[in-house]
Each structure stands twice: as C-alpha cells, then as structure tokens.
Design a protein around this motif. Structure first.
Motif, short mmCIF file in Angstrom:
data_model
loop_
_atom_site.label_atom_id
_atom_site.label_comp_id
_atom_site.label_asym_id
_atom_site.label_seq_id
_atom_site.Cartn_x
_atom_site.Cartn_y
_atom_site.Cartn_z
N THR A 11 -79.88 46.56 -14.29
CA THR A 11 -80.63 47.72 -14.79
C THR A 11 -81.07 47.47 -16.24
OG1 THR A 11 -78.51 48.70 -15.36
CG2 THR A 11 -79.55 49.48 -13.34
N LEU A 12 -82.07 48.21 -16.65
CA LEU A 12 -82.54 48.12 -18.02
C LEU A 12 -81.47 48.68 -18.96
CD1 LEU A 12 -86.20 49.31 -17.45
CD2 LEU A 12 -85.49 47.01 -18.13
N ASP A 18 -88.61 52.53 -19.20
CA ASP A 18 -88.54 52.32 -17.75
C ASP A 18 -89.79 52.95 -17.11
OD1 ASP A 18 -87.98 52.26 -15.06
OD2 ASP A 18 -85.97 53.09 -15.24
N HIS A 40 -83.95 56.17 -12.81
CA HIS A 40 -83.83 54.84 -13.39
C HIS A 40 -83.97 53.82 -12.28
CE1 HIS A 40 -81.80 57.30 -16.48
NE2 HIS A 40 -82.28 56.40 -17.30
N GLU A 75 -81.78 43.63 -20.07
CA GLU A 75 -81.10 44.14 -18.88
C GLU A 75 -79.59 43.87 -18.93
OE1 GLU A 75 -84.64 43.35 -15.58
OE2 GLU A 75 -83.36 41.68 -16.20
#
Lengths: 85, 85
Positions: A11-12, A18, A40, A75
């Motif tokens: 995930t970021l 995003d 997300h 990330e």
C-alpha cells in the motif's frame, strides 16, 4: 528445501496521494452508494517461496518485497499470510 | 448508522492469463531469487462502509465489490477483514 505460500499487500505510505482511491471515492459518492468510503488502493501478491527453513524463506521474501514487489520510497508492504505448502 | 472498515482482495479467476504475475516470475527467476514463485497479482482495497447493521453493510459492500471494485467476468473478490470502527 521447504516451500511456503505467502500473501503480500503493498500500500501507499501515509501522506502519499492515492488518485485511484480518490476516483473510486468519487464514483461511490456520485452513485449514492457510499458518502465517504475513504478508499485506499493497493496491490496484492500471492507467491511461493522456497527455503531451508521458515526463517530463511522469510528473509528471502522480505528482500523480494523490498526489491521487486514494492517501491520502498512510496510504498510499504505487509505479509498477510505465510504458510508451508 | 454504524461504520465498518473492510479489506477486499480482487484476483483474476482461475484460467485468466496473469501477465503481471508472469513478468514478476521472470524477474525472480532471472535474478536467481526464486526459481518458480508462481506469482499471482491482484488488487487490494481498504474502505469504510456505513449501514444500519452489519448485515446491511455487508450487502452494500457486496454490491460495491461486484459493480465497482471488480469485473465479475474476469475477477473474483474476497472480503479479508470486516470490522466495526
């Protein structure tokens, strides 16, 4: 040599924009499905890792996550499952 | 109105070609990191769903997964986590 199956989610990092998540937010709001879904978006990977033992397989997996599956500047990754197969 | 946070994983159905996974397989093999990692790539979503109760929130989530987050012809989805917030 043992084999392990791993689930990885990338995930970021917090604070990284995003745009995909924002686009889905907009769709859900516009269609009246959800007012504020705070979406997300991330990537999911399922792969097989071999190793002498769990310890060495996990080390190899960490290297693969950092070098191949994610961009550590933007990330972060999380090992969601890790089971011998 | 209650709020729930859900984790969703969307993956390609069995038999659907996964070129991203195949590309990562090739990289892992070429770099000597893993001979046969059998990589499968998918999408991950984290979102907030509101509802009168868990039952109605889950129904709404299923609709969102089918209509917005996945393409049911090629992909299947799985709710990995669903917790009240």
């Amino acid at each position: 040599m043992k084999k392990y199956r791993a689930d990885i989610v990338v995930t970021l990092k917090n604070g990284v924009r995003d745009p995909q998540g924002a686009a889905i937010d907009t769709v859900l709001k516009r269609t009246g499905m959800e007012e504020s879904a705070e979406v997300h978006v991330g990537k999911y990977f399922n792969l097989v890792i071999s190793g002498e033992n769990e310890e060495s397989a996990k080390q190899k997996l960490d290297k693969i996550c950092e070098d191949v599956l994610s961009n550590p500047i933007l990330e972060s990754y999380k090992v969601e499952r890790f089971t011998e197969v």
